[in-house]
Design a protein around this motif. Sequence first.
Motif, PDB file in Angstrom:
ATOM      1  N   UNK A 119      44.721  45.319  45.020  1.00 53.47           N
ATOM      2  CA  UNK A 119      44.981  44.889  46.386  1.00 53.47           C
ATOM      3  C   UNK A 119      43.664  44.642  47.125  1.00 53.47           C
ATOM      4  N   UNK A 120      43.427  43.378  47.510  1.00 52.10           N
ATOM      5  CA  UNK A 120      42.275  43.046  48.331  1.00 52.10           C
ATOM      6  C   UNK A 120      40.944  43.031  47.618  1.00 52.10           C
ATOM      7  N   UNK A 121      40.929  43.240  46.303  1.00 50.74           N
ATOM      8  CA  UNK A 121      39.684  43.306  45.547  1.00 50.74           C
ATOM      9  C   UNK A 121      39.682  42.282  44.412  1.00 50.74           C
ATOM     10  N   UNK A 122      38.524  41.704  44.104  1.00 47.07           N
ATOM     11  CA  UNK A 122      38.448  40.824  42.937  1.00 47.07           C
ATOM     12  C   UNK A 122      38.588  41.641  41.654  1.00 47.07           C
ATOM     13  N   UNK A 123      39.159  41.018  40.649  1.00 50.02           N
ATOM     14  CA  UNK A 123      39.305  41.687  39.358  1.00 50.02           C
ATOM     15  C   UNK A 123      39.452  40.631  38.280  1.00 50.02           C
ATOM     16  N   UNK A 124      39.349  41.066  37.048  1.00 46.43           N
ATOM     17  CA  UNK A 124      39.468  40.150  35.923  1.00 46.43           C
ATOM     18  C   UNK A 124      40.876  39.583  35.848  1.00 46.43           C
ATOM     19  N   UNK A 125      40.975  38.377  35.299  1.00 46.06           N
ATOM     20  CA  UNK A 125      42.272  37.732  35.113  1.00 46.06           C
ATOM     21  C   UNK A 125      42.376  37.244  33.670  1.00 46.06           C
ATOM     22  N   UNK A 126      43.579  37.010  33.249  1.00 47.34           N
ATOM     23  CA  UNK A 126      43.829  36.503  31.902  1.00 47.34           C
ATOM     24  C   UNK A 126      43.887  34.985  31.933  1.00 47.34           C
ATOM     25  N   UNK A 127      43.274  34.354  30.952  1.00 50.40           N
ATOM     26  CA  UNK A 127      43.389  32.902  30.826  1.00 50.40           C
ATOM     27  C   UNK A 127      44.696  32.513  30.158  1.00 50.40           C
ATOM     28  N   UNK A 128      45.176  33.350  29.256  1.00 44.81           N
ATOM     29  CA  UNK A 128      46.465  33.128  28.604  1.00 44.81           C
ATOM     30  C   UNK A 128      47.308  34.383  28.758  1.00 44.81           C
ATOM     31  N   UNK A 129      48.605  34.241  28.664  1.00 44.88           N
ATOM     32  CA  UNK A 129      49.507  35.346  28.942  1.00 44.88           C
ATOM     33  C   UNK A 129      49.419  36.494  27.966  1.00 44.88           C
ATOM     34  N   UNK A 130      48.961  36.214  26.737  1.00 45.82           N
ATOM     35  CA  UNK A 130      48.992  37.261  25.717  1.00 45.82           C
ATOM     36  C   UNK A 130      47.619  37.825  25.386  1.00 45.82           C
ATOM     37  N   UNK A 131      46.575  37.502  26.169  1.00 46.97           N
ATOM     38  CA  UNK A 131      45.240  37.976  25.805  1.00 46.97           C
ATOM     39  C   UNK A 131      44.925  39.350  26.354  1.00 46.97           C
ATOM     40  N   UNK A 132      45.793  39.915  27.190  1.00 49.70           N
ATOM     41  CA  UNK A 132      45.502  41.203  27.794  1.00 49.70           C
ATOM     42  C   UNK A 132      46.784  41.995  27.931  1.00 49.70           C
ATOM     43  N   UNK A 133      46.660  43.295  27.810  1.00 53.04           N
ATOM     44  CA  UNK A 133      47.775  44.198  28.084  1.00 53.04           C
ATOM     45  C   UNK A 133      47.275  45.287  29.020  1.00 53.04           C
TER      46      UNK A 133
END
Length: 749
Positions: A119-133
């Motif tokens: 909430x309100x903070x930058x964070x990593x994102x996934x480029x594809x739906x299955x690359x992160x859990x």
Amino acid sequence: MGIQFNSATGVFALETAHTSYHMQVDERGHLLHLYYGRTIGQGNLSALYPRADHGFSPDYYACRRERGVSPDVLPQEYTGCNVGDFRLSCLVVRNEAGAAGADFVYVSHRIESGKYALEGLPSAHAETGDEVSTLCITLRDFVTGLELDLLYGVFADQDIITRAARLRNNGTESLRLEKVASLCLDLPFGQWDLIHFHGRHAMERQMQRTPLASAIQTVSSTRGASSHHHNPFVILCDRDATETAGLCYGMMLVYSGSHRTDIEVDQNGSTRLVSGIHDERFSWQLKPGESFTAPEALLCCTTSGLTDLSQRYQHFVRHNICRSPYRFKRRPVLINNWEATYFQFNTESICRIAEKAASLGVEMLVLDDGWFGKRNDDNSGLGDWFVNEEKLPGGLKPLIERINALGMKFGIWVEPEMISEDSDLYRAHHDWALTLPGRDPAMGRDQLVLDMGRQEVVDYLVEVLSDLLRNNHIEYVKWDMNRNMSDVYSRALPPERQGEVAHRYMLGVYRLLDTLTTRFPQVLFEGCAGGGGRFDAGMLAYFPQIWCSDDTDAIERLIIQHGTSFGYPISAMGAHVSACPNHQTGRTTPLWTRAVVAMSGTFGYELDLGKLSEEECHQVRQQIETFKQLYDVIQNGRYYRLSDPSRQLRYTAWQTVTDTESLVSLVLTHPEANARPLHLCLQGLEEDALYRVESLRIYGTTSTPENGAADADAYAGAVYSGSTLMYAGYTLPRMVGDFPSVQLHLVRV
């Protein structure tokens, strides 16, 4: 790979391509850290930590008779507060009676596909739906009702694990947070070196490596910014780790404000790292039902040395932190007018710079400080984001039209987080500035800091900057911040919440940046804070590039860019060719060497092109064409450091490699009489592949013309195997003169 939980043993196993991260819920419900390192598969590692009674290390109450079960010696995943662990703590929390204490025990967990958000903070994102859990483990202190969510994002292929912490008051009384860390990392075994990146304005990210002592070592900033002085990124590595071998751990905060990382070697030789928001002058009132989220941290582990660690961070920051559409686009070669004119310019002088630049192949003009308000020096005008028509008659539109007619894009400089006392905005809203009641404020660059934690301040900036971008064809914004925070006091908050001001400031900045970058995705935003004063992953979530340093001296930049490369990609490093003698150091460096260094960044110019000779103008045309030809291998290649400028007296060398080509760059910083050969062993090539020397260009040596080696063609066409270039190496021709440089371009055949 991914996340597994063994309900029988209570073990969580987070598996990436090359690493394992294990923790366990013990029989009392405490979450213990077991292991982080090379892949080991699943299993219960609790036997690594036999129970032993340690003097003056108190046991949990339930173990008071059996002893040997002390929070002071057990590896913790996230510490409690004031309950018997005397090492570095993650948390300080007080109830309404002033009692500090928290003892977290396991409640539940959930495993989900995809990436958590903060909430309100930058964070990593996934480029594809299955690359992160995602793993969320919920712990609770049953006395206060304080709940703790430990968040883990497992990017398996990248060998990156993200961590964050969220606290939630599920009790019946208000709590006061006086310290909240993002993570704790316990390494019970091993001896480590600490690598951190210190510096000062115009000399940022100087790499320093020191052995850990039996003490607490701190890397921090209390400046309201990540700072020129201590970057929020550290490395722990084996004492004998090198660029190509050894166990290395990286920890990078995704945060741009005051931060603190402490590393302690305790009585048992265990190492603990705790990192997060700096706790000096920090406090946060947490009423029942409210929550607080700590910034994200990026963890990486490798057994293959510092180069592999750097490449993983460089790839991850560019792909999974940066969000701008420009993160993969070719950025325009630009000319910035600052070192050519400073505040003294008008429409005609700027157009003359643009006309000359366009004739040489420059693609964008950036109008720096001084275009707005009453701004003829750095003592007035900040906050008044309307055009100074005494300098620019008719406003920005006529100027932009003339720039665009030359085939060039137009960019502009802003410093939205600041305010001058001599400004219309201050006269109307002096309470918007951070100042202490009854005291004259400390002044940096004769300016004050806006209270970005106030919604009305952010709303004002959203409105005026949106009008600026909406009403003018602006394709680039340089976002500056030229002082750090002192006199931290908000007139919008009651006394008991003044400890929240600095963090609320950062939340306001992130809110402003998120709004503008979302609203104007076609604009290339570049971050700046007096150069590299906020060069961090938090800013890179909004800015795909950051002005690396206000020091534009090419020889100084070798060291600055070397240190920056340990965690951040070349595509993020703002770098320009500037005038000589250099405005910061007085040094004179060949024009081509300045370009070779600036090409290991976003590349542009910051000088009066009208003062260049005909020969120098010819070189600029060649430099721009060379940069365009080599753009893919420079910006998208894997980066290798071939020297250590802090130890290597003669030269600095680096290399970028793609699947099809490689570029080796070298600057000779200390020519010698009767010099030994310059010999390099290259890296990153395919051993069995063949590579042709496409070109070998030597710049700035007195034995060859300034625009390149006359005999360069004598080297072109030679073919070597990758194994030859990496293990036998490559010997460069002899160079003499002041700071000559080399570009060796190899193409795979």
